[in-house]
Design an enzyme around this catalytic site. Sequence first.
Site, PDB file in Angstrom:
ATOM      1  N   SER A   1       0.735  -1.310  -0.223  1.00  0.00           N
ATOM      2  CA  SER A   1      -0.467   0.175  -0.075  1.00  0.00           C
ATOM      3  C   SER A   1       0.810   1.377  -0.450  1.00  0.00           C
ATOM      4  CB  SER A   1      -0.724   0.013   0.972  1.00  0.00           C
ATOM      5  OG  SER A   1      -1.698   1.482   1.008  1.00  0.00           O
TER       6      SER A   1
ATOM      7  N   ARG B   1      -0.159  -4.086  -6.884  1.00  0.00           N
ATOM      8  CA  ARG B   1      -1.585  -4.492  -6.027  1.00  0.00           C
ATOM      9  C   ARG B   1      -2.799  -3.540  -6.594  1.00  0.00           C
ATOM     10  NH1 ARG B   1      -4.434  -8.174  -5.239  1.00  0.00           N
ATOM     11  NH2 ARG B   1      -5.122  -8.689  -3.201  1.00  0.00           N
TER      12      ARG B   1
ATOM     13  N   THR C   1      -7.062   1.498   4.669  1.00  0.00           N
ATOM     14  CA  THR C   1      -7.039   0.206   6.324  1.00  0.00           C
ATOM     15  C   THR C   1      -7.176   0.593   7.616  1.00  0.00           C
ATOM     16  OG1 THR C   1      -4.084   0.673   5.056  1.00  0.00           O
ATOM     17  CG2 THR C   1      -4.757   0.276   7.633  1.00  0.00           C
TER      18      THR C   1
ATOM     19  N   CYS D   1      -0.036  -5.870 -17.195  1.00  0.00           N
ATOM     20  CA  CYS D   1       0.201  -6.999 -15.873  1.00  0.00           C
ATOM     21  C   CYS D   1       1.878  -6.095 -15.710  1.00  0.00           C
ATOM     22  CB  CYS D   1       1.117  -7.876 -16.780  1.00  0.00           C
ATOM     23  SG  CYS D   1       1.629  -9.289 -15.657  1.00  0.00           S
TER      24      CYS D   1
ATOM     25  N   CYS E   1       4.622 -14.097 -11.315  1.00  0.00           N
ATOM     26  CA  CYS E   1       3.104 -13.095 -10.825  1.00  0.00           C
ATOM     27  C   CYS E   1       3.129 -12.502  -9.479  1.00  0.00           C
ATOM     28  CB  CYS E   1       2.382 -14.213 -10.775  1.00  0.00           C
ATOM     29  SG  CYS E   1       0.874 -13.992  -9.968  1.00  0.00           S
TER      30      CYS E   1
ATOM     31  N   CYS F   1      -1.115  -9.712  -7.636  1.00  0.00           N
ATOM     32  CA  CYS F   1      -1.976  -7.911  -7.833  1.00  0.00           C
ATOM     33  C   CYS F   1      -3.245  -8.195  -8.083  1.00  0.00           C
ATOM     34  CB  CYS F   1      -1.194  -7.397  -8.815  1.00  0.00           C
ATOM     35  SG  CYS F   1      -1.501  -7.160 -10.650  1.00  0.00           S
TER      36      CYS F   1
ATOM     37  N   CYS G   1      -4.886  -9.118 -13.792  1.00  0.00           N
ATOM     38  CA  CYS G   1      -5.398  -9.300 -15.102  1.00  0.00           C
ATOM     39  C   CYS G   1      -6.285 -10.200 -15.121  1.00  0.00           C
ATOM     40  CB  CYS G   1      -4.153 -10.656 -15.663  1.00  0.00           C
ATOM     41  SG  CYS G   1      -4.075 -11.932 -14.171  1.00  0.00           S
TER      42      CYS G   1
END
Length: 620
Positions: free
Chosen positions: A118, A367, A403, A564, A589, A592, A595
């Site tokens: 984050s 992310r 959060t 991606c 990968c 995140c 895709c």
Amino acid sequence: MFPACKYTLQARRCLCSLAALQRAHSPSLFCATRWSSSSSTTPRITSHYTVYPREKDPRWEGVDMERFVDEADVVVVGAGPAGLSAAIRLKQLASEQGKELRVCVVEKASQIGAHTLSGACIEPSALQELFPDWKERGAPLHTPVTEDRFGILTEKYRIPVPILPGLPMNNHGNYIVRLGHLVSWLAEQAEELEVELYPGYAAAEVLFHEDGSVKGIATNDVGISKDGSPKDTFERGMELHAKVTVFGEGCHGHLAKQLYKHFNLRQHCEPQTYAIGLKEVWVIDEKKWRPGRVEHTVGWPLDRHSYGGSFLYHLNEGEPLVALGFVVGLDYQNPYMNPFSEFQRWKHHPTVLPTLEGGKRIAYGARALNEGGFQSLPKLTFPGGLLVGCSPGFMNVPKIKGTHSAMKSGMMAAETIFSKLTNENLQSETEGLCVPEYEENLKNSWVWKELYSVRNIRPSCHGLFGVYGGMVYTGIFYWILRGKEPWTLKHKGLDSDQLKPAKDCTPIEYPKPDGKISFDLLSSVALSGTNHEHDQPPHLTLKNDSIPVNNNLAIYDGPEQRFCPAGVYEYVPVETGDGMRLQINAQNCVHCKTCDIKDPSQNINWVVPEGGGGPAYNGM
């Protein structure tokens, strides 16, 4: 990072057995493999059992498929801010009232916090409720915001925009944090309260009672070859049964997707919309370091119809660190857009470049994040379980914060569950407890009021003037009316439906990275610490292996190559003859989920790999 955790004796035996099978491998990060199907001219890509059931595969005949079963009062899926807050609050209440309560948390990352990413500039309100003495406990909130800056970028200039008191972007009283470190600290508090934490074990399947209510989850199997056949070391995952299962997987959770369909939870809400956030951490020249400074921008390099912007936060953690990143709304239309390249280009802006010159990049990650807000919230409860945190989508988009609301949702879930479990007169219509009071209580909380008040800001950016129209709308209807306008705007629909055909769009030429300020994709992924067991079925599964070439490449020029942020998808020439094929580099990968969200064919289904695989973020 969070150390090895404590288990019950029974669970320890099972998990130790599974852990022995998760052998450490160090394959080349970018090694890619593919094999061809003998029955089709389309190269075979997917071998996962969710697409090719093992019951029909003769290679699985005679394999022992029995699972070890364990039971708890509450099982939490996902050790993020929401899941850990729920587990902590449950054990706090049990301790206060002298009740025995077994709470188990499963987490797919090898260490708690290793998959957390984050910005992050957080509001401490929920943390203050959970631990009023968080400062004395040593919570890693070291950088109070001291300076707040916002601007609109043109190609060469920055136009400052004042942040008036009361606007969502105002960060007075907030803290800049490395969220992975905060999550790791929350895990330590949970362990002190005797929450059972199981890092490295991904929840792969939702289990159901015969009456249709949720029974719990099953962790993923281990010891499966990339072609889908069992290895000699194959071992089934374990089943964790619970009276209530809390799903806090984060944005676009793998199991939450299944629950939305199974219980029709999205029947009365709009489709969720998303963005992708890309982030780097740099060590900069100490002379340029301004601890506590928060900077946000919109505008260049994006056009007004592409929602997004940047952040640059100066941390105060003993060395001159800055966290910087770029967010791009996944409702963009041009298939040639590359969010990673937009991020790299932004760093060369004349007002950003001086901060980074002479510095060193030390971390990278990405992310997806929820942007649908109030309109896109699904039904939160169902027989046997409920949703918390970014899984349903409690992010306040104009605040760029989620959060605090994620933690609060977890805490409220815990309080409602505890009340149910300790009710001596409880009568349940289903074996898995239904807790509808959670959603009712949440609607009466500050979380609901906050999301409702900003509900129109993100969709207001869909008009003729794009992002700038949204800024004007915010100034008039939020700053003056505080979201009390008697209407609710709608989003455009699914992000996967927004791309235009490539023939209708202009290709975007991005400058080559210089290796000092901007970088190539693969060297960036290397900084994420990403690794997966090489010899396992790719967890980026395709419902139909022919669709990528026949639809995505033919119509949209293969947008998965660009959206991606980890170089997972490539179109390469076929080995014999003419044509192209899709190559999936699953080892790259970073989890995140972009895709799964943006694929215009909705043919990609992200499922969990073997537990412990993925990025190894350190305080991202």
